[in-house]
Design an enzyme around this catalytic site. Sequence first.
Site, PDB file in Angstrom:
ATOM      1  N   ASN A   9      28.035   8.631   0.946  1.00 10.34           N
ATOM      2  CA  ASN A   9      29.411   8.355   1.375  1.00 10.34           C
ATOM      3  C   ASN A   9      29.979   7.361   0.372  1.00 10.34           C
ATOM      4  O   ASN A   9      29.611   6.197   0.381  1.00 10.34           O
ATOM      5  CB  ASN A   9      29.416   7.775   2.797  1.00 10.34           C
ATOM      6  CG  ASN A   9      30.803   7.331   3.223  1.00 10.34           C
ATOM      7  OD1 ASN A   9      31.802   7.614   2.542  1.00 10.34           O
ATOM      8  ND2 ASN A   9      30.882   6.633   4.345  1.00 10.34           N
ATOM      9  N   TRP A  10      30.852   7.870  -0.479  1.00 10.58           N
ATOM     10  CA  TRP A  10      31.382   7.018  -1.553  1.00 10.58           C
ATOM     11  C   TRP A  10      32.452   6.044  -1.078  1.00 10.58           C
ATOM     12  O   TRP A  10      32.907   5.216  -1.849  1.00 10.58           O
ATOM     13  CB  TRP A  10      31.929   7.905  -2.682  1.00 10.58           C
ATOM     14  CG  TRP A  10      30.872   8.405  -3.611  1.00 10.58           C
ATOM     15  CD1 TRP A  10      29.536   8.139  -3.568  1.00 10.58           C
ATOM     16  CD2 TRP A  10      31.066   9.259  -4.751  1.00 10.58           C
ATOM     17  NE1 TRP A  10      28.881   8.758  -4.595  1.00 10.58           N
ATOM     18  CE2 TRP A  10      29.807   9.461  -5.341  1.00 10.58           C
ATOM     19  CE3 TRP A  10      32.174   9.875  -5.314  1.00 10.58           C
ATOM     20  CZ2 TRP A  10      29.629  10.242  -6.488  1.00 10.58           C
ATOM     21  CZ3 TRP A  10      32.003  10.659  -6.444  1.00 10.58           C
ATOM     22  CH2 TRP A  10      30.747  10.835  -7.021  1.00 10.58           C
ATOM     23  N   LYS A  11      32.906   6.205   0.151  1.00  8.58           N
ATOM     24  CA  LYS A  11      33.964   5.326   0.680  1.00  8.58           C
ATOM     25  C   LYS A  11      35.117   5.272  -0.327  1.00  8.58           C
ATOM     26  O   LYS A  11      35.438   6.303  -0.919  1.00  8.58           O
ATOM     27  CB  LYS A  11      33.377   3.941   0.997  1.00  8.58           C
ATOM     28  CG  LYS A  11      32.121   4.054   1.866  1.00  8.58           C
ATOM     29  CD  LYS A  11      31.635   2.772   2.449  1.00  8.58           C
ATOM     30  CE  LYS A  11      30.418   3.046   3.321  1.00  8.58           C
ATOM     31  NZ  LYS A  11      29.949   1.879   4.044  1.00  8.58           N
ATOM     32  N   HIS A  93      33.677   7.329  11.232  1.00 14.11           N
ATOM     33  CA  HIS A  93      32.904   6.254  10.596  1.00 14.11           C
ATOM     34  C   HIS A  93      33.363   4.919  11.181  1.00 14.11           C
ATOM     35  O   HIS A  93      34.540   4.752  11.524  1.00 14.11           O
ATOM     36  CB  HIS A  93      33.124   6.287   9.076  1.00 14.11           C
ATOM     37  CG  HIS A  93      32.161   5.404   8.341  1.00 14.11           C
ATOM     38  ND1 HIS A  93      32.337   4.043   8.264  1.00 14.11           N
ATOM     39  CD2 HIS A  93      31.008   5.683   7.688  1.00 14.11           C
ATOM     40  CE1 HIS A  93      31.323   3.528   7.578  1.00 14.11           C
ATOM     41  NE2 HIS A  93      30.505   4.488   7.225  1.00 14.11           N
ATOM     42  N   GLU A  95      34.074   2.246   9.833  1.00 18.47           N
ATOM     43  CA  GLU A  95      35.203   1.642   9.102  1.00 18.47           C
ATOM     44  C   GLU A  95      36.520   2.274   9.537  1.00 18.47           C
ATOM     45  O   GLU A  95      37.550   1.596   9.613  1.00 18.47           O
ATOM     46  CB  GLU A  95      34.968   1.796   7.589  1.00 18.47           C
ATOM     47  CG  GLU A  95      33.857   0.857   7.103  1.00 18.47           C
ATOM     48  CD  GLU A  95      33.003   1.394   5.969  1.00 18.47           C
ATOM     49  OE1 GLU A  95      33.425   2.332   5.280  1.00 18.47           O
ATOM     50  OE2 GLU A  95      31.887   0.854   5.782  1.00 18.47           O
ATOM     51  N   GLU A 165      24.793   4.983  12.698  1.00 16.20           N
ATOM     52  CA  GLU A 165      24.930   3.904  11.719  1.00 16.20           C
ATOM     53  C   GLU A 165      25.189   2.580  12.425  1.00 16.20           C
ATOM     54  O   GLU A 165      26.334   2.286  12.815  1.00 16.20           O
ATOM     55  CB  GLU A 165      26.116   4.194  10.786  1.00 16.20           C
ATOM     56  CG  GLU A 165      25.981   5.468  10.004  1.00 16.20           C
ATOM     57  CD  GLU A 165      26.820   5.425   8.720  1.00 16.20           C
ATOM     58  OE1 GLU A 165      26.239   5.581   7.648  1.00 16.20           O
ATOM     59  OE2 GLU A 165      28.037   5.210   8.809  1.00 16.20           O
ATOM     60  N   GLY A 171      25.991  -1.921   4.484  1.00 15.22           N
ATOM     61  CA  GLY A 171      26.388  -2.740   3.346  1.00 15.22           C
ATOM     62  C   GLY A 171      25.869  -4.168   3.395  1.00 15.22           C
ATOM     63  O   GLY A 171      26.310  -5.033   2.647  1.00 15.22           O
ATOM     64  N   SER A 211      22.190   0.782   4.707  1.00 15.12           N
ATOM     65  CA  SER A 211      21.301   0.211   3.687  1.00 15.12           C
ATOM     66  C   SER A 211      20.102   1.107   3.339  1.00 15.12           C
ATOM     67  O   SER A 211      19.009   0.607   3.063  1.00 15.12           O
ATOM     68  CB  SER A 211      20.839  -1.196   4.087  1.00 15.12           C
ATOM     69  OG  SER A 211      21.951  -2.056   4.228  1.00 15.12           O
ATOM     70  N   GLY A 232      25.756   4.774   1.718  1.00 17.73           N
ATOM     71  CA  GLY A 232      26.899   4.208   1.005  1.00 17.73           C
ATOM     72  C   GLY A 232      26.506   3.742  -0.390  1.00 17.73           C
ATOM     73  O   GLY A 232      26.345   4.544  -1.319  1.00 17.73           O
ATOM     74  N   GLY A 233      26.300   2.449  -0.534  1.00 19.22           N
ATOM     75  CA  GLY A 233      26.076   1.800  -1.838  1.00 19.22           C
ATOM     76  C   GLY A 233      25.116   2.527  -2.765  1.00 19.22           C
ATOM     77  O   GLY A 233      25.424   2.748  -3.945  1.00 19.22           O
TER      78      GLY A 233
HETATM   79  P1  13P Z   1      25.386   1.422   3.016  1.00 14.74           P
HETATM   80  O1  13P Z   1      24.384   2.472   2.640  1.00 14.74           O
HETATM   81  O2  13P Z   1      26.122   0.857   1.824  1.00 14.74           O
HETATM   82  O3  13P Z   1      24.810   0.374   3.919  1.00 14.74           O
HETATM   83  O4  13P Z   1      26.543   2.165   3.865  1.00 14.74           O
HETATM   84  C1  13P Z   1      26.180   2.946   4.933  1.00 14.74           C
HETATM   85  C2  13P Z   1      27.360   3.736   5.360  1.00 14.74           C
HETATM   86  O5  13P Z   1      28.315   3.207   5.903  1.00 14.74           O
HETATM   87  C3  13P Z   1      27.364   5.186   5.066  1.00 14.74           C
HETATM   88  O6  13P Z   1      28.375   5.830   5.753  1.00 14.74           O
END
Ligand code: 13P
Length: 249
Positions: A9-11, A93, A95, A165, A171, A211, A232-233
Amino acid sequence: MRKKIIVGNWKMFKTNSQAIEFIKTVDSKVKVNKDIIAGIAVPSIMLSDVQKVAKNIVISAQNCYFEKEGAFTGEISVPMLQDLKIKYVVIGHSERRDIFGETDEMINNKAKSLLAANITPILCCGESLETYESGKTIAWVKNQITKGFAGIAEQDAKKIVIAYEPIWAIGTGKVATPQIAQNVCKEIRDIIKGIYNQEVANEILIQYGGSVKPENIKDILDQADIDGALVGGASLIEDSYLGLVNYKG
Ligand code: 13P
């Protein structure tokens, strides 16, 4: 045997050119395997271009609106995604829920619109640190799942991918231990069994997110009720993305 589904997920990261470059570098190195789906959810502005270069990587959207068209400035519709042959869309999500005020009802409507168009929703759920520390994780997630799946028939429900999640692990570098993640994912499977039946519970795919990195993905995906990861990251760097999707199970 359930498949594994590992989705980056590149956000709101990368430009269109960077995204194309990334996919061109990485796509042919993704080991094609009938048991693993490797995906990336990119910002909507790059869906079209990235979709043209991805052969092995399944391109996903990060959001959509549930109405077919209309005066909804800034939103993207399911028919727009269908036209680009997008097969997966992340919905709900944390966010989107926390920053943009999305409700369970909106997420449920999105799931229904996507399913009607034969697109797979990746429906996110997960609790805050406060909820986790007060021991209310399962009740929280149960409420999100029940409302997210409301009015969705059995044959559609099993097509949804659930992403668990925990917000406190997103993150933060604070990964839920494989055991914590497994326990909640098992509970989620039981919740699905309660709403539907054993067959749907057996078939539905449940991801963990928070993470996840190449170093810990195997331990997480080895858990009986975890069928994938939403990352994500660690999905933003080429080698790291490959380390995730080509992990040795
Ligand atoms: P991270 O892998 O950066 O913790 O993010 C998780 C996430 O929100 C994936 O949707």
